[in-house]
Design an enzyme around this catalytic site. Structure first.
Site, PDB file in Angstrom:
ATOM      1  N   TYR A  37      47.976  43.639  31.792  1.00 33.18           N
ATOM      2  CA  TYR A  37      48.607  42.921  30.684  1.00 33.18           C
ATOM      3  C   TYR A  37      49.520  43.825  29.860  1.00 33.18           C
ATOM      4  O   TYR A  37      50.313  43.342  29.049  1.00 33.18           O
ATOM      5  CB  TYR A  37      47.549  42.288  29.763  1.00 33.18           C
ATOM      6  CG  TYR A  37      46.704  41.208  30.437  1.00 33.18           C
ATOM      7  CD1 TYR A  37      46.931  40.823  31.751  1.00 33.18           C
ATOM      8  CD2 TYR A  37      45.681  40.573  29.748  1.00 33.18           C
ATOM      9  CE1 TYR A  37      46.165  39.854  32.363  1.00 33.18           C
ATOM     10  CE2 TYR A  37      44.905  39.594  30.341  1.00 33.18           C
ATOM     11  CZ  TYR A  37      45.155  39.242  31.657  1.00 33.18           C
ATOM     12  OH  TYR A  37      44.386  38.271  32.252  1.00 33.18           O
ATOM     13  N   ASP A  95      35.164  39.580  43.524  1.00 39.80           N
ATOM     14  CA  ASP A  95      34.925  38.270  44.162  1.00 39.80           C
ATOM     15  C   ASP A  95      33.421  38.002  44.279  1.00 39.80           C
ATOM     16  O   ASP A  95      32.949  36.885  44.030  1.00 39.80           O
ATOM     17  CB  ASP A  95      35.633  38.181  45.529  1.00 39.80           C
ATOM     18  CG  ASP A  95      35.639  39.486  46.297  1.00 39.80           C
ATOM     19  OD1 ASP A  95      35.149  40.503  45.752  1.00 39.80           O
ATOM     20  OD2 ASP A  95      36.100  39.511  47.446  1.00 39.80           O
ATOM     21  N   ASP A 139      38.905  38.988  31.671  1.00 40.37           N
ATOM     22  CA  ASP A 139      39.456  37.752  31.113  1.00 40.37           C
ATOM     23  C   ASP A 139      38.941  36.561  31.927  1.00 40.37           C
ATOM     24  O   ASP A 139      38.459  35.556  31.388  1.00 40.37           O
ATOM     25  CB  ASP A 139      40.991  37.857  31.210  1.00 40.37           C
ATOM     26  CG  ASP A 139      41.712  36.780  30.433  1.00 40.37           C
ATOM     27  OD1 ASP A 139      41.043  35.943  29.812  1.00 40.37           O
ATOM     28  OD2 ASP A 139      42.959  36.765  30.473  1.00 40.37           O
ATOM     29  N   ASP A 143      35.568  33.726  31.035  1.00 40.35           N
ATOM     30  CA  ASP A 143      35.709  32.266  30.947  1.00 40.35           C
ATOM     31  C   ASP A 143      34.772  31.580  31.942  1.00 40.35           C
ATOM     32  O   ASP A 143      34.201  30.519  31.654  1.00 40.35           O
ATOM     33  CB  ASP A 143      37.152  31.840  31.231  1.00 40.35           C
ATOM     34  CG  ASP A 143      37.982  31.778  29.958  1.00 40.35           C
ATOM     35  OD1 ASP A 143      37.616  32.465  28.991  1.00 40.35           O
ATOM     36  OD2 ASP A 143      38.997  31.051  29.927  1.00 40.35           O
ATOM     37  N   LYS A 181      37.680  46.152  42.342  1.00 37.92           N
ATOM     38  CA  LYS A 181      38.150  45.696  43.656  1.00 37.92           C
ATOM     39  C   LYS A 181      38.510  46.969  44.442  1.00 37.92           C
ATOM     40  O   LYS A 181      39.639  47.158  44.913  1.00 37.92           O
ATOM     41  CB  LYS A 181      39.359  44.762  43.454  1.00 37.92           C
ATOM     42  CG  LYS A 181      39.798  44.034  44.696  1.00 37.92           C
ATOM     43  CD  LYS A 181      38.850  42.938  45.135  1.00 37.92           C
ATOM     44  CE  LYS A 181      39.317  42.304  46.430  1.00 37.92           C
ATOM     45  NZ  LYS A 181      38.303  41.463  47.076  1.00 37.92           N
TER      46      LYS A 181
END
Ligand code: NAD
Length: 364
Positions: free
Chosen positions: A142, A220, A244, A248, A188
């Site tokens: 970001y 994942d 992020d 959620d 990852k």
């Protein structure tokens, strides 16, 4: 009486509605515990663009640096979806986080027993779920440069230094020591060099915490396990974008985005905000759930001001309200009557005051 100055940034959409209830909670806490809060308000996001042509206006910038803590509602307005990046409400939020240097975002996800039937997961998977997500907040994709659009292609950059990883990893291990002493680091590393550095660095930091169990999961697998076996997590440590998304996802366990708080910590004043956005679909209707914002007040008291007992009193009042059946529309049974934003805020503030009248001990 000590006075605490909290810079209040209501923001956009449902932000001002839920923040009004957070302020009511602070006032109730002030009365009960003999604390004085000053709550000056400043614009951010689309509200900043409206008053100053800037999603992070200069007087907001100056005020947050002086405050003991910062309380934020949410930013975002569909009317600015096509605006240039420097005028987007979200740019104001990213600039606020960067200015405060709040690199560690703490998102506790606890399932309220009264709401297990509001989750899409089966109740027997939810009992005892208590996860703390520690998300790196000021680095990664970001913020990475270069970024931008070039004709028919676009670029973003994922970059982390070992120093950035180390400091957020320490927050996760220190938090685990206050909990069940288990950190799961998510990356990852099978694909990304940044994740390989992440994994190596977290492992090295972990050597300073031999009493804390550390394991690593690919993002994942973590996404899958979070819904298949959420009790497997104590502290979940991850980088900015993975955090992020996973936070959620974790919100689904609880039953509504409107229930969850967050604390963002660095060296200076902390930033405290519910995890939900500005929810333009329900803004202005007195239907938003203020519990995320009220639970955020508890985190502000505990992590921002070091006031553990007032924080616990707010959390007890939220649980009591839910146990007594108080529900906003997002957590009510279909077609059941629901409280509005303000009524839920009044109910919780009333419970904080009632505990005082009923003689519950006040220890600080
Ligand atoms: P959102 O969190 O605003 O809303 C997602 C869904 O959850 C909506 O259906 C909404 O009605 C519901 N919801 C959210 N909060 C609720 C509450 N307190 N009570 C009841 N229901 C609630 O996410 P979105 O729709 O993806 O984004 C809307 C805007 O918010 C966008 O502009 C986005 O960029 C912004 N946003 C801001 C933040 C922030 O300020 N930290 C975070 C996420 C999104």
């Amino acid at each position: 009486m000590k006075t605490y100055s909290i810079a209040v940034l209501p923001g956009d959409g449902i932000g001002p509605e839920v923040i009004a209830e957070a302020e009511r909670t602070l006032e109730a806490v002030g009365e009960r515990f003999g604390l004085d809060f000053t709550l000056p308000r400043f614009a951010i996001g689309a509200a900043g663009v409206a008053v100053a042509g800037d999603p992070f206006p200069a007087d907001t910038r100056a005020a947050v640096a002086r405050a003991d803590a910062v309380l934020l509602g949410a930013v975002g307005d569909p009317s600015l979806d096509q605006a240039p990046r420097h005028l987007k409400p979200e740019s104001g939020l990213l600039a606020l986080r960067a200015q405060l240097g709040v690199y560690a975002n703490l998102r506790p996800v606890t399932v309220f027993p009264a709401l297990v039937n509001r989750s899409p997961l089966k109740a027997d998977r939810l009992e005892g779920v208590d996860v703390l997500i520690v998300r790196e907040l000021t680095g990664g994709l970001y913020y990475g440069e270069p970024r931008g659009r070039e004709g028919a292609s676009a670029v973003n950059t994922l970059r982390y230094s070992a120093a950035e990883i180390k400091r957020v990893a320490r927050v996760a291990f220190e938090s685990a020591r206050q909990r069940r002493r288990h950190v799961t680091s998510v990356d990852k590393a099978n694909v990304l060099e940044v994740s390989q550095l992440w994994r190596e660095t977290v492992t090295r930091v972990g050597q300073d915490y031999p009493d804390v169990r550390l394991d690593h999961l690919y993002v994942d697998t973590a996404a899958m396990r979070l819904v298949a076996d959420p009790r497997a997590f104590d502290v979940l440590l991850t980088e900015n974008m993975f955090g992020d998304i996973l936070s959620d996802e974790a919100a689904v366990l609880v039953g509504s985005l409107g229930l969850l708080p967050s604390a963002s910590l660095g060296e200076g004043p902390g930033l405290f905000e519910p995890i939900h956005g500005s929810a333009p679909d329900i803004a202005g209707g007195d239907v938003a759930n203020p519990i995320g914002a009220i639970a955020t007040v508890a985190l502000l008291l505990r992590h921002g001001l070091g006031l553990a007992e007032p924080a616990a009193a707010v959390e007890r009042a939220i649980s009591s309200a839910l146990e007594q059946g108080a529900r906003t529309r997002d957590i009510a049974e279909p077609a059941a009557p629901a409280l509005g934003t303000r009524a839920m805020g009044l109910r919780i503030a009333g419970l904080i005051a009632e505990a005082q009248r009923s003689g519950a001990p006040v220890t600080m």
